[in-house]
Design a protein around this motif. Structure first.
Motif, PDB file in Angstrom:
ATOM      1  N   THR A 191       1.965  15.031   3.931  1.00 33.89           N
ATOM      2  CA  THR A 191       0.857  15.944   4.513  1.00 33.89           C
ATOM      3  C   THR A 191      -0.576  15.003   4.325  1.00 33.89           C
ATOM      4  OG1 THR A 191       0.178  17.381   2.534  1.00 33.89           O
ATOM      5  CG2 THR A 191       2.034  17.957   4.258  1.00 33.89           C
ATOM      6  N   GLY A 192      -0.557  13.929   3.678  1.00 36.49           N
ATOM      7  CA  GLY A 192      -1.892  13.365   3.457  1.00 36.49           C
ATOM      8  C   GLY A 192      -2.611  14.347   2.588  1.00 36.49           C
ATOM      9  N   LEU A 193      -1.963  14.506   1.605  1.00 41.35           N
ATOM     10  CA  LEU A 193      -3.316  15.563   0.485  1.00 41.35           C
ATOM     11  C   LEU A 193      -3.711  14.360  -0.544  1.00 41.35           C
ATOM     12  CD1 LEU A 193      -1.787  19.318   0.601  1.00 41.35           C
ATOM     13  CD2 LEU A 193      -3.667  17.946   2.252  1.00 41.35           C
TER      14      LEU A 193
ATOM     15  N   TRP B 247       0.815  -1.212  -0.005  1.00 40.88           N
ATOM     16  CA  TRP B 247       0.183   0.107  -0.082  1.00 40.88           C
ATOM     17  C   TRP B 247       0.912   1.103  -0.025  1.00 40.88           C
ATOM     18  CZ3 TRP B 247      -0.432   4.152   3.013  1.00 40.88           C
ATOM     19  CH2 TRP B 247      -0.973   5.253   3.577  1.00 40.88           C
ATOM     20  N   GLY B 248       0.171   1.993  -0.818  1.00 35.69           N
ATOM     21  CA  GLY B 248       1.091   3.511  -0.723  1.00 35.69           C
ATOM     22  C   GLY B 248       1.072   4.667  -1.373  1.00 35.69           C
ATOM     23  N   ASP B 249       1.420   5.621  -0.963  1.00 34.17           N
ATOM     24  CA  ASP B 249       0.996   7.108  -1.929  1.00 34.17           C
ATOM     25  C   ASP B 249       0.566   7.152  -3.518  1.00 34.17           C
ATOM     26  OD1 ASP B 249       0.013  10.360  -2.142  1.00 34.17           O
ATOM     27  OD2 ASP B 249       2.497  10.002  -3.282  1.00 34.17           O
ATOM     28  N   LYS B 250      -0.505   6.612  -3.918  1.00 31.04           N
ATOM     29  CA  LYS B 250      -0.334   6.870  -5.626  1.00 31.04           C
ATOM     30  C   LYS B 250       0.135   7.968  -6.153  1.00 31.04           C
ATOM     31  CE  LYS B 250      -4.260   7.140  -8.813  1.00 31.04           C
ATOM     32  NZ  LYS B 250      -5.980   7.543  -9.062  1.00 31.04           N
ATOM     33  N   GLY B 251       0.054   9.246  -5.830  1.00 31.16           N
ATOM     34  CA  GLY B 251       1.719   9.702  -7.034  1.00 31.16           C
ATOM     35  C   GLY B 251       2.777   8.942  -7.335  1.00 31.16           C
ATOM     36  N   PHE B 252       2.915   9.337  -5.573  1.00 34.62           N
ATOM     37  CA  PHE B 252       4.791   8.378  -5.268  1.00 34.62           C
ATOM     38  C   PHE B 252       4.651   7.243  -6.461  1.00 34.62           C
ATOM     39  CE2 PHE B 252       8.015   6.412  -4.019  1.00 34.62           C
ATOM     40  CZ  PHE B 252       8.947   7.511  -3.684  1.00 34.62           C
ATOM     41  N   TYR B 253       3.539   6.246  -5.948  1.00 33.09           N
ATOM     42  CA  TYR B 253       3.795   4.667  -7.179  1.00 33.09           C
ATOM     43  C   TYR B 253       3.170   5.111  -8.381  1.00 33.09           C
ATOM     44  CZ  TYR B 253       2.815   1.070  -3.665  1.00 33.09           C
ATOM     45  OH  TYR B 253       2.959   0.034  -2.249  1.00 33.09           O
ATOM     46  N   LEU B 254       2.696   6.368  -9.328  1.00 35.95           N
ATOM     47  CA  LEU B 254       3.183   5.931  -9.995  1.00 35.95           C
ATOM     48  C   LEU B 254       3.474   7.225 -11.118  1.00 35.95           C
ATOM     49  CD1 LEU B 254      -1.230   6.226 -10.852  1.00 35.95           C
ATOM     50  CD2 LEU B 254      -0.260   4.364 -10.862  1.00 35.95           C
TER      51      LEU B 254
ATOM     52  N   ALA C 199       0.895  -4.604 -11.001  1.00 36.10           N
ATOM     53  CA  ALA C 199      -0.741  -3.869 -11.509  1.00 36.10           C
ATOM     54  C   ALA C 199      -0.842  -2.941  -9.989  1.00 36.10           C
ATOM     55  CB  ALA C 199      -1.999  -5.510 -12.035  1.00 36.10           C
ATOM     56  N   PHE C 200      -1.179  -2.027 -10.700  1.00 29.84           N
ATOM     57  CA  PHE C 200      -1.975  -0.939  -9.541  1.00 29.84           C
ATOM     58  C   PHE C 200      -3.815  -1.580  -9.045  1.00 29.84           C
ATOM     59  CE2 PHE C 200       2.074   0.507 -10.047  1.00 29.84           C
ATOM     60  CZ  PHE C 200       2.874   1.177  -9.461  1.00 29.84           C
ATOM     61  N   TYR C 201      -4.400  -0.865  -8.398  1.00 33.83           N
ATOM     62  CA  TYR C 201      -5.151  -0.971  -7.705  1.00 33.83           C
ATOM     63  C   TYR C 201      -5.600   0.735  -6.675  1.00 33.83           C
ATOM     64  CZ  TYR C 201      -5.932  -5.689  -9.658  1.00 33.83           C
ATOM     65  OH  TYR C 201      -5.518  -6.174 -10.667  1.00 33.83           O
ATOM     66  N   GLU C 202      -7.101   1.667  -6.853  1.00 28.96           N
ATOM     67  CA  GLU C 202      -6.980   2.308  -5.701  1.00 28.96           C
ATOM     68  C   GLU C 202      -7.446   1.805  -4.506  1.00 28.96           C
ATOM     69  OE1 GLU C 202      -7.733   5.018  -6.792  1.00 28.96           O
ATOM     70  OE2 GLU C 202      -7.844   5.207  -9.036  1.00 28.96           O
ATOM     71  N   ALA C 203      -7.063   2.001  -4.022  1.00 28.21           N
ATOM     72  CA  ALA C 203      -6.452   1.651  -2.654  1.00 28.21           C
ATOM     73  C   ALA C 203      -7.704   2.869  -1.506  1.00 28.21           C
ATOM     74  CB  ALA C 203      -5.390   2.117  -1.968  1.00 28.21           C
ATOM     75  N   LYS C 204      -7.981   2.513   0.151  1.00 31.22           N
ATOM     76  CA  LYS C 204      -8.344   3.207   0.394  1.00 31.22           C
ATOM     77  C   LYS C 204      -6.923   4.336   1.967  1.00 31.22           C
ATOM     78  CE  LYS C 204     -12.434   0.867   1.545  1.00 31.22           C
ATOM     79  NZ  LYS C 204     -13.820  -0.799   2.357  1.00 31.22           N
ATOM     80  N   GLY C 205      -7.248   5.045   2.292  1.00 28.71           N
ATOM     81  CA  GLY C 205      -6.876   6.091   3.216  1.00 28.71           C
ATOM     82  C   GLY C 205      -5.839   7.058   2.236  1.00 28.71           C
ATOM     83  N   SER C 206      -5.384   7.343   3.307  1.00 26.36           N
ATOM     84  CA  SER C 206      -4.124   8.709   2.509  1.00 26.36           C
ATOM     85  C   SER C 206      -2.914   8.180   3.397  1.00 26.36           C
ATOM     86  CB  SER C 206      -4.330  10.011   3.275  1.00 26.36           C
ATOM     87  OG  SER C 206      -5.918  10.266   1.986  1.00 26.36           O
ATOM     88  N   TYR C 207      -1.512   9.000   2.760  1.00 29.60           N
ATOM     89  CA  TYR C 207      -0.385   8.704   2.760  1.00 29.60           C
ATOM     90  C   TYR C 207      -0.173   9.832   3.825  1.00 29.60           C
ATOM     91  CZ  TYR C 207       4.383   6.807   2.308  1.00 29.60           C
ATOM     92  OH  TYR C 207       5.874   6.437   2.523  1.00 29.60           O
TER      93      TYR C 207
END
Length: 226
Positions: free
Chosen positions: A119-121, A94-101, A182-190
């Protein structure tokens, strides 16, 4: 001249406050990471899982299929779905979407991505990687757990995926690093307080495995598996 001095004092106070907060954060990181939970939980050696770090990020590696869960029914390769059956394990993180992609290499890291992650944004994502075999090493630890605890681990991981109205995992099209992930959408904020390693540590805690009381970095997990 007086206004310049006042501005300097304000700037100095801001810097001082930042340094103090950083020191407090660092003390909490190293202090709480060393506290072991679930150290005395009785274990049944029934199912093999792994924890693996690349030096920064921790993945939980589980069997693709057993009597409790068949991950291949929901998690697919990014491109070559026909080869799913050749693999034996799936690494899940699990991780930050912007960082991952947007940050396949550290050289690709942007200040805006780092700021939003800290900052969890921003939103989060799940990264899944299929593999044929897993070798134990300093950066990859083998854990044998009971079926009951594995079911708890499956429940925790499943709950981390964001699902659509049809209850299916939400696949992020065309954004894998290779043909077996593969990537999938996740719950929560980093954030600084809930990182990819915090998630992995929570996964271990949820399944009654040794873990840190709280940790944002991989060493806080692996120090309990030396």
């Amino acid at each position: 001249m007086k206004s310049i001095k006042q501005s300097f004092k304000i700037f100095f106070k801001i810097i001082l406050a930042f340094v103090i907060l950083l020191l407090i954060y660092t003390l909490f990181v190293f202090g709480l990471s060393k506290i072991t939970v679930n150290a005395d939980v009785a274990q049944k050696e029934e199912i093999e899982i792994f924890i693996k770090t690349n030096g920064v990020h921790t993945d939980i590696i589980v069997p693709i299929k057993n009597e409790i869960k068949d991950w291949s029914k929901e998690i697919k390769f990014n491109q070559t779905k026909s080869k799913d059956s050749l693999m034996n394990y799936v690494a899940i993180g699990w991780g930050d979407k912007g960082f991952y992609l947007n940050t396949p290499q550290w050289s690709d890291l942007k200040a805006s991505t780092a700021f939003r992650a800290a900052t969890g944004l921003s939103t989060s994502a799940m990264h899944t990687t299929f593999c044929k075999s897993v070798s134990e090493s300093e950066n990859c630890k083998r854990i044998l757990i009971s079926k009951e605890n594995y079911q708890k681990l499956v429940t925790f991981i499943n709950a981390s995926f964001q699902r659509g109205s049809n209850k299916n995992m939400q696949y992020i099209s065309g954004r894998g690093y290779a043909k077996n992930d593969a990537f999938y959408e996740a719950k929560g904020s980093y954030s600084l307080f809930r990182t990819c390693n915090t998630w992995a540590n929570e996964a271990l805690k949820s399944s009654n495995q040794k873990a840190a009381f709280w940790t944002p970095y991989d060493g806080g997990i692996f120090c309990h598996y030396q």
